[in-house]
Design an enzyme around this catalytic site. Structure first.
Site, short mmCIF file in Angstrom:
data_model
loop_
_atom_site.label_atom_id
_atom_site.label_comp_id
_atom_site.label_asym_id
_atom_site.label_seq_id
_atom_site.Cartn_x
_atom_site.Cartn_y
_atom_site.Cartn_z
N ARG A 6 -13.33 -47.81 -17.34
CA ARG A 6 -12.61 -46.54 -17.21
C ARG A 6 -11.13 -46.83 -16.99
O ARG A 6 -10.77 -47.50 -16.01
CB ARG A 6 -13.17 -45.72 -16.03
CG ARG A 6 -12.38 -44.47 -15.77
CD ARG A 6 -12.88 -43.63 -14.60
NE ARG A 6 -11.95 -42.52 -14.45
CZ ARG A 6 -11.41 -42.11 -13.31
NH1 ARG A 6 -11.74 -42.67 -12.17
NH2 ARG A 6 -10.54 -41.13 -13.29
N HIS A 13 -4.07 -39.30 -15.29
CA HIS A 13 -4.21 -39.88 -13.96
C HIS A 13 -2.81 -39.90 -13.34
O HIS A 13 -2.28 -40.95 -13.00
CB HIS A 13 -4.86 -41.27 -14.06
CG HIS A 13 -5.54 -41.72 -12.80
ND1 HIS A 13 -6.85 -42.14 -12.75
CD2 HIS A 13 -5.09 -41.85 -11.53
CE1 HIS A 13 -7.17 -42.50 -11.52
NE2 HIS A 13 -6.11 -42.34 -10.75
N GLU A 47 -8.88 -36.12 -10.30
CA GLU A 47 -8.56 -35.58 -8.98
C GLU A 47 -7.43 -34.55 -9.00
O GLU A 47 -6.35 -34.79 -8.43
CB GLU A 47 -8.20 -36.71 -8.02
CG GLU A 47 -9.30 -37.74 -7.85
CD GLU A 47 -9.02 -38.75 -6.74
OE1 GLU A 47 -7.90 -38.76 -6.19
OE2 GLU A 47 -9.93 -39.54 -6.41
N ASN A 85 -15.21 -38.91 -7.37
CA ASN A 85 -14.65 -40.11 -6.74
C ASN A 85 -15.00 -40.04 -5.27
O ASN A 85 -14.68 -39.05 -4.60
CB ASN A 85 -13.13 -40.15 -6.90
CG ASN A 85 -12.72 -40.40 -8.35
OD1 ASN A 85 -13.57 -40.71 -9.19
ND2 ASN A 85 -11.45 -40.26 -8.64
N TYR A 102 -15.02 -42.05 -1.56
CA TYR A 102 -14.60 -43.16 -0.71
C TYR A 102 -15.07 -42.99 0.73
O TYR A 102 -15.38 -43.95 1.42
CB TYR A 102 -13.07 -43.28 -0.70
CG TYR A 102 -12.53 -43.75 -2.04
CD1 TYR A 102 -12.42 -45.10 -2.31
CD2 TYR A 102 -12.20 -42.83 -3.03
CE1 TYR A 102 -11.96 -45.54 -3.53
CE2 TYR A 102 -11.74 -43.26 -4.26
CZ TYR A 102 -11.62 -44.62 -4.52
OH TYR A 102 -11.19 -45.05 -5.73
N GLU A 153 -15.29 -43.28 -9.27
CA GLU A 153 -14.58 -44.23 -8.42
C GLU A 153 -15.33 -44.37 -7.10
O GLU A 153 -15.80 -43.37 -6.55
CB GLU A 153 -13.14 -43.76 -8.06
CG GLU A 153 -12.16 -43.86 -9.18
CD GLU A 153 -10.78 -43.32 -8.79
OE1 GLU A 153 -10.41 -43.35 -7.60
OE2 GLU A 153 -10.08 -42.87 -9.71
C1 FCB Z 1 -8.10 -42.22 -5.71
C2 FCB Z 1 -7.28 -42.38 -6.96
C3 FCB Z 1 -7.15 -43.81 -7.42
C4 FCB Z 1 -7.00 -44.77 -6.28
C5 FCB Z 1 -8.02 -44.54 -5.21
C6 FCB Z 1 -7.96 -45.49 -4.05
O1 FCB Z 1 -7.72 -41.05 -5.05
O2 FCB Z 1 -7.86 -41.63 -8.00
O3 FCB Z 1 -6.10 -43.85 -8.35
O4 FCB Z 1 -5.71 -44.74 -5.81
O5 FCB Z 1 -7.94 -43.23 -4.74
#
Ligand code: FCB
Length: 440
Positions: free
Chosen positions: A72, A115, A160, A290, A292, A347
């Protein structure tokens, strides 16, 4: 036949490419933002980044050693349209070369159109605050579909949009660094509209590959079950999740948030025109998430959107984000309230203060984070939640936006002085996971 699960890695153009003046590229809003003192840690810029522009062959060879199905990456809009209305074939050639190289190794291309690197020429004409930006994006999208679609396996219109709008136009932490709530609403609306328009263009051109969008909606937890903290939870969900999911799947904006925003900034919603919501809700083939961390909130009456962010005692990554893999279940279940289309984790990853020791990077924390998240994805799929693929963020250490090069997310270490690549222990852990999965 059961659809094959897609294993991948992700990057984005401005974060890895460098070569900012090559082959006719003109600046993006990120070049401009980086040049402003105090915006980026240590004054870092994406000028060289990982120099992926010149190292893509070496990088793709490493991807093949990793054994992924898909890469990607995103397309730098100012390479393709360095000026309003002027297409630049030299800029497109880079992506054609990347895709040809991937093909040699049987790796597919998952391409993100936007992006965050809006051309500066577009910003000078009002950027996402100008409704014409939707037309400029459509022209850019059409060109990419025309030139690349034959060898692209999936298209992601936007990455995002919450970050590209609220974080960039309201909080001001990202380019173009503005501080207006109504501006953020307008930018978000135009981005979402441009998403719908791109999907329509793609369908009209007879595009055959899946097309969708990637959100950073977040699983939200309230500090307590008191009414005010639960209200803050609902506000955070409205602000970051429902503001994007409702128009995509329900042809509307969430009225609670619209009322709150309107009370704060006095908007009359003049940006919302007849037909817009139908366009944004143009059916898509998948949704990218995405993931995290979670978002932990309490009620803060002093905040314009009533949300406070209390400290938690969760273990944290090097960027300060709580580690909570089980929260992915809430995110996926919340998304499933809206849609049953395939979900891709586009992500997921973690930042750590990596060190090279005798030519190796023993990033045990990243290995653990990765393993726990992969197990969670597996667990959710055993419950039938329909996750179709997983892209690790990131393939390479790279330019982490306002944090510059201080935060490393890669499976591959980059020595920014020599540009040498060193696969970390997590690279091998991911490779082994993929191999084991395929044998099941
Ligand atoms: C996300 C972004 C990516 C990267 C990660 C850590 O928000 O999409 O570009 O910076 O965080």
């Amino acid at each position: 036949m059961k659809k094959k699960f897609v294993w991948g890695v992700a990057t984005s153009a401005y974060q890895v490419e460098g070569a900012v003046r090559e082959d006719g590229r003109t600046p993006s809003i990120w070049d401009t933002f980086c040049a402003q003192p105090g915006k980026i840690d240590h004054g870092d810029t994406g000028e060289i980044a990982c120099d992926h522009y010149h190292h893509y062959k070496e990088d793709i060879r490493l991807m093949s050693e990793l054994g992924i199905d898909s890469y990607r990456f995103s397309i730098s809009w100012p390479r393709i349209f360095p000026e309003k209305g002027r297409y630049n074939p030299d800029g497109m050639r880079f992506y054609q070369n990347v895709i040809a190289e991937l093909k040699k190794y049987g790796i597919t291309a998952a391409v993100t159109l936007y992006h965050w690197d809006l051309p500066q020429w577009a910003e000078d004409l009002g950027g996402w605050l100008n409704r014409e930006c939707v037309d400029w994006f459509e022209e850019f999208a059409r060109k990419c579909f025309e030139k690349l679609d034959a060898d692209v396996s999936m298209w992601i219109t936007h990455n995002e949009p919450w970050c590209a709008s609220f974080l960039s136009y309201y909080i001001g932490a990202h380019a173009p660094g503005k501080h207006g709530l109504e501006q953020a609403m307008i930018a978000a609306h135009h981005m979402m509209l441009s998403h719908g328009r791109a999907v329509r263009v793609y369908r009209a051109m007879g595009g055959k590959h899946p097309i969708g969008i990637t959100l950073n909606s977040t699983p939200v937890y309230a500090a307590t079950d008191t009414f005010p903290d639960q209200l803050a939870r609902s506000m955070q969900e409205g602000y970051q999740n429902r503001w994007f999911l409702d128009p995509l799947f329900r042809k509307s904006y969430p009225t609670d948030m619209a009322a709150l925003f309107a009370a704060q900034c006095g908007t009359r919603f003049a940006f919302l025109q007849p037909g817009d919501l139908e366009c944004i809700a143009e059916p898509i083939d998948f949704i990218g998430l995405n993931f995290y961390s979670h978002c932990y909130v309490n009620y803060d009456p002093a905040s314009p959107i009533l949300i406070g962010h209390p400290e938690t005692d969760y273990p944290k990554t090097d960027i300060g984000w709580d580690i909570h893999p089980e929260a992915l279940e809430r995110l996926v279940r919340d998304t499933r309230e809206y849609t049953s289309i395939p979900i891709y984790i586009t992500e997921n990853g973690s930042a750590w203060d990596d060190r090279v020791e005798n030519g190796c990077v023993h990033d045990q924390e990243r290995v653990d984070y990765l393993r726990r998240h992969l197990e969670e994805v597996d667990h959710l799929n055993q419950m039938g939640l329909g996750i179709q693929g997983y892209f690790s963020w990131s393939f390479l250490d790279n330019f982490e936006w306002a944090n510059g090069y201080s935060k490393r997310f890669g499976l591959v270490y980059v020595d920014y002085k020599t540009l040498k690549r060193i696969p970390k222990d997590s690279f091998y852990a991911y490779r082994d996971w993929i191999q084991a999965f395929r044998k099941r």
